[in-house]
Motif scaffolding. Structure first.
Motif, PDB file in Angstrom:
ATOM      1  N   VAL B  22       0.874  -1.170   0.000  1.00  0.00           N
ATOM      2  CA  VAL B  22       0.000   0.000   0.000  1.00  0.00           C
ATOM      3  C   VAL B  22       0.917   1.228   0.000  1.00  0.00           C
ATOM      4  O   VAL B  22       1.872   1.269   0.773  1.00  0.00           O
ATOM      5  CB  VAL B  22      -0.896   0.010   1.268  1.00  0.00           C
ATOM      6  CG1 VAL B  22      -1.814   1.228   1.295  1.00  0.00           C
ATOM      7  CG2 VAL B  22      -1.719  -1.274   1.368  1.00  0.00           C
ATOM      8  N   PRO B  23       0.653   2.205  -0.883  1.00  0.00           N
ATOM      9  CA  PRO B  23       1.515   3.389  -0.873  1.00  0.00           C
ATOM     10  C   PRO B  23       1.324   4.195   0.405  1.00  0.00           C
ATOM     11  O   PRO B  23       0.267   4.155   1.024  1.00  0.00           O
ATOM     12  CB  PRO B  23       1.051   4.184  -2.095  1.00  0.00           C
ATOM     13  CG  PRO B  23      -0.325   3.724  -2.379  1.00  0.00           C
ATOM     14  CD  PRO B  23      -0.423   2.301  -1.882  1.00  0.00           C
ATOM     15  N   GLY B  24       2.371   4.886   0.792  1.00  0.00           N
ATOM     16  CA  GLY B  24       2.282   5.718   1.987  1.00  0.00           C
ATOM     17  C   GLY B  24       3.237   6.881   1.849  1.00  0.00           C
ATOM     18  O   GLY B  24       4.118   6.874   0.984  1.00  0.00           O
ATOM     19  N   ASP B  25       3.083   7.857   2.723  1.00  0.00           N
ATOM     20  CA  ASP B  25       3.835   9.094   2.551  1.00  0.00           C
ATOM     21  C   ASP B  25       5.345   8.917   2.572  1.00  0.00           C
ATOM     22  O   ASP B  25       6.070   9.777   2.099  1.00  0.00           O
ATOM     23  CB  ASP B  25       3.479  10.088   3.659  1.00  0.00           C
ATOM     24  CG  ASP B  25       2.064  10.576   3.509  1.00  0.00           C
ATOM     25  OD1 ASP B  25       1.329  10.041   2.653  1.00  0.00           O
ATOM     26  OD2 ASP B  25       1.687  11.488   4.254  1.00  0.00           O
ATOM     27  N   PHE B  28       7.421   6.534  -1.136  1.00  0.00           N
ATOM     28  CA  PHE B  28       7.341   6.864  -2.569  1.00  0.00           C
ATOM     29  C   PHE B  28       8.621   6.502  -3.327  1.00  0.00           C
ATOM     30  O   PHE B  28       8.558   6.051  -4.479  1.00  0.00           O
ATOM     31  CB  PHE B  28       7.050   8.355  -2.778  1.00  0.00           C
ATOM     32  CG  PHE B  28       5.694   8.789  -2.286  1.00  0.00           C
ATOM     33  CD1 PHE B  28       4.564   8.004  -2.509  1.00  0.00           C
ATOM     34  CD2 PHE B  28       5.536  10.000  -1.615  1.00  0.00           C
ATOM     35  CE1 PHE B  28       3.312   8.421  -2.062  1.00  0.00           C
ATOM     36  CE2 PHE B  28       4.293  10.415  -1.168  1.00  0.00           C
ATOM     37  CZ  PHE B  28       3.176   9.634  -1.389  1.00  0.00           C
TER      38      PHE B  28
END
Lengths: 577, 577
Positions: B22-25, B28
């Protein structure tokens, strides 16, 4: 009385009457006690993470919450929820049922295990994210329960108690222990005098309110202080609406340079900042730089307080507020104040826009509503909003774990079955934990669930620096149909225009059931305020730490995810025909 | 080359071409590299736990797997999946994107944090559930990546690497390191001689196979050993179908006293037990007592081996098997063998029964199928089953974390897009992780998903000692409708009779899309085998460690969950009318 009866009845004594979780092979003794205690009930969840979030939401309403998990698989699944509760000072206990001490000691083969001597490994993981953790045994059970519950009540942070099957059934004394604590009277007097002296000689004092006021049960004392002192007051985002926004000295939410400049100005010019219950975090206190030293002012926390750098420990926030309210000399203070909130909504037949979405919601909210708002574009949307008095706004702005909002609101509904619960979630966050919609039906709750469906992780599209990166896409689904797949009293719809969103909100007002609105906006649509904030964060990030490597050609582009086809659904009969 | 390019390209070198997460801050930089490396791709999941399970399922097919999470919220959400991979020797790397070293060091306010110096807390949690963990910094990045990948390749256990944003972009040498290891030649010779000597003088040797054979890549060497030696062979449940069940010396799965008594007898009477790749756990090795000393025989593991209590380290399972196959003198062995598998299915118009369900599935499975079976009643159902040659059966029988199966099979499908993937899940387990059905559609997989819908946690009804406890109930839903709420190529149906289950399975054979079957049975329906096993476990438990406390009357019975009403769904237009 046995150990588990003692633990459950003492939790009930401090206000925990509902226990969230998932049954497991090693926690049956805990579950039986919850089912059989006349004052407690079991609330089954679809998985442990959601159960932990539900306990967090419950604790935000009732003061304390509890989740019950099983050894290894269950406890580790809930750890992120417990960490979130730790970050945000929400007291949730994780009660873990473990194999019997005999099974653990002999290390005979059993499931949910590593085949190694691992019984202390999971508690070690929890020691990192709780105020205290204990593994009960035949000698320490009562002592440890009492020790941990005292910390729980004082610190308002999560605790962890592992209860082996056999220890749960062991007899102990049922002598009650007092878990409450009192302020140190000498320190209290000193800190109150220091604060009063400081305020009395100030010309431009400002109060900065935040979420720990609620969490340390000091809201009434705080409101009294604000009203009697006449000092202008602002708040961080998580502290929104603790002070009635119509109150004459209320300045608005602190949004740094992104909005409400009068607030920033008041903070910059104050000669006496009084912060109460603050949590600092870029998403809550807006930006990485705070325009004042965090402890070099009057900073009142739950169990301790700073006055100009000096720390006073073991003093209750509520005691300090009550005493300074009595002692300070009120005088008139000058301050500037701007209009608060979005302008009135103007509906249209156009595609639903964020501008309309938030201005319309502002009109929709009523006093006594409990609003759970997901972090991300939604918290940026509500930041400049004006809320009616006594409307409770809950966000998770320090921990920022997407998916928290829906199960947390489920917990809030269990705690407050008569309140109108409104849930605002993004689509990406919703997919994390959406199954709990079914348990809202199962337990007879009637929340209003609004899914802001912008086709992916919109905030990450903005923050990652590439709006079209595939990793910000999510699977497509028919949310309204999804909601209707749960058995229960539920109404759902999908809206794509301002007008239809307006109509859907009107419908929710006459429905006596779960209402679920799939509100579709463009994938890059944001309010003006959110755009400004995000552009700034992105600018700071890209120049520093995020950098897109050069794209090289893929061997094959095997995952087209945007335009996959919807299938035709046939029954067995149709296929046979 | 920078740090993240080095890490991703080296993972690709050992076979990891797909990264789940899951992408997260803070991740990247990791995601960009995965998107831009020509040989790797990003597979987005609905949440981290599911992503971890998917990486586990992927690793079970391709050897190694990877999940990418973000600091705090993401990494802690996946820890249970990593722990499961650890328990079952599935090598999955958790790559965690963290804030920059500067942000962490200065402790300036940022989200996903505790506002405390907590950066080492989460890695501490992972140290309990991985073979090795590292937090990269400017001095150790390359050294630690190389050290951990060596352990990853040798031990086949999870590792954890935290990559701060700035460290990800730091330049390092791209000099390749060899991650493979070789057996110590002296030890290898010694252990092979010891084993051959032991086997040569045995009259009734028995081979006991289990899942680590696959996980240490020794299947071909093992099969060769079984065929050339002529020694009768059995397996624990997780090791099912490594040996072709039609092989003349195959005895059947070891099920203790619950089935296949010839196997128990052979194990009891053997004078030379050769276990290969075993995992002991009551659910895998059937029962808490194993009828032999775990290491006082020939026990061959992935990197070490015991011969009659003596441990030989740094020797590969595959090397040992290859060498003993060449050296042993084959002779004929006598053994008794019973018929394997369920009797042929007999369909009826009656309510679907477990007896029909499993016997019909036995006929449905084909060679080369990949079958993912959830723990619980389903693993009890497949335990006595006969599978066709080369059909891969995957279960998670030591860690036993419900919800694992669907996302794990999603990962298996990503690893093997051309295989027929069949997923068998219970309804309770399905609710834990069901959202990943949508990602199967999104990524173009076409699994066959069969939900054994018995209205609750049936196995816990049996094990808890009270079949009607409310805590074993779950929310009701229309599973077939749920499946259709995802956009994509999917066919779903609900069946309630033997005949309709048969028809549904036939339909899946002509469908070129995701097939989803809601197969309804009675809530207490079980096969005879499962009943016998569970009665026994329950008997042992209730007499010992589980005890129902006396029921006291509830103040109010506010949560009737069994008979809640289904609502009528109306569109906005209908309501306005």
């Amino acid at each position: 009385m046995n150990v588990i009866e003692y633990l459950i009845s003492n939790l009930e004594r401090i206000g925990v009457s509902d226990f969230f979780g998932v049954p497991g092979d090693y926690n049956f003794n805990v579950l039986y006690e919850i089912e059989n205690n006349p004052d407690t009930r079991w609330i089954g969840c679809t998985n442990e993470l959601n159960a932990g979030y539900a306990a967090d939401g419950y604790a935000r309403q009732k003061g304390f919450g509890a989740v019950v998990t099983t050894y290894g698989v269950g406890e580790l699944s809930v750890i992120n929820a417990i960490a979130g509760s730790y970050a945000e000072n929400v007291p949730v206990i994780n009660i873990v049922g473990t194999p019997s001490t005999k099974t653990l000691a002999q290390n005979i083969p059993f499931h949910h295990s590593f085949q190694e001597s691992e019984s202390q490994r999971f508690i070690k993981a929890f020691e990192s994210v709780t105020a205290a953790a204990a593994f009960l045994n035949k000698d320490n059970a009562k002592i440890e329960i009492d020790r941990l519950l005292k910390i729980f009540v004082k610190e308002r942070k999560p605790i962890y108690i592992a209860v082996p099957e056999d220890i749960a059934l062991m007899k102990i004394s049922d002598k009650e222990t007092d878990y409450d604590w009192v302020s140190n009277p000498n320190t209290l007097e000193k800190v109150v005098n220091a604060i009063v002296k400081r305020i009395d000689c100030a010309q431009r004092p400002v109060i900065l309110a935040d979420t720990l006021i609620k969490k340390f049960d000091a809201k009434y004392e705080f409101i009294d202080f604000v009203e009697k002192s006449g000092i202008p007051v602002t708040n961080f985002l998580m502290g929104m609406n603790i002070v009635n926004m119509d109150y004459k000295n209320y300045l608005g939410t602190y949004l740094s340079e992104y909005g409400n400049l009068q607030v920033k100005d008041a903070i910059n010019k104050t000669d006496c900042l009084i912060s109460v219950g603050t949590i600092y975090g870029d998403t809550n206190s807006y930006g990485k730089s705070i325009p004042f030293d965090i402890n070099s002012h009057i900073a009142i926390y739950g169990t301790y307080t700073y006055v100009d750098g000096e720390k006073y420990e073991n003093v209750k926030m509520s005691d300090i507020l009550r005493k300074i309210t009595h002692k300070i000399n009120t005088k008139g203070y000058k301050f500037e104040k701007s209009d608060l909130g979005y302008k009135p909504s103007i509906s249209s037949k156009n595609d639903l826009s964020s501008n309309y979405f938030y201005s319309r919601l502002q009109e929709y909210f009523k006093g006594e509503d409990i609003i759970y708002a997901e972090v991300g574009t939604i918290t940026q949307g509500i930041a400049p909003m004006k809320f009616p008095e006594n409307c409770d706004v809950q966000t998770q702005l320090l921990w920022c774990s997407i998916g928290w909002v829906l199960p947390a609101a489920f917990g809030a509904g269990i705690a407050n079955p008569k309140a109108r619960i409104i849930i605002l979630t993004g689509d990406g966050a919703h997919q994390v934990s959406a199954m709990e919609v079914g348990n809202m039906c199962r337990y007879g709750l009637k929340p209003i669930i609004i899914v802001l469906n912008n086709n992916g992780y919109t905030i990450e599209r903005k923050l990652s620096g590439d709006e079209n990166s595939d990793f910000n896409n999510i699977m497509a689904m028919d949310y309204a149909k999804f909601a209707r797949s749960f058995k229960g009293d539920i109404w759902s719809t999908k809206v794509t225009t301002d007008d239809d969103f307006d109509k859907a909100l009107r419908v929710t007002q006459i429905m006596d059931k779960v209402c679920y609105v799939d509100a579709v906006t463009d994938k890059l649509d944001l309010t003006e305020f959110a755009k400004n904030v995000l552009i700034d964060i992105k600018k700071n990030q890209v120049s520093g730490n995020v950098q897109k490597t050069q794209k090289k050609e893929k061997k094959s582009d095997i995952h087209k995810t945007e335009n996959y086809e919807t299938s035709v659904h046939m029954s067995i009969k149709e296929i046979e025909a």
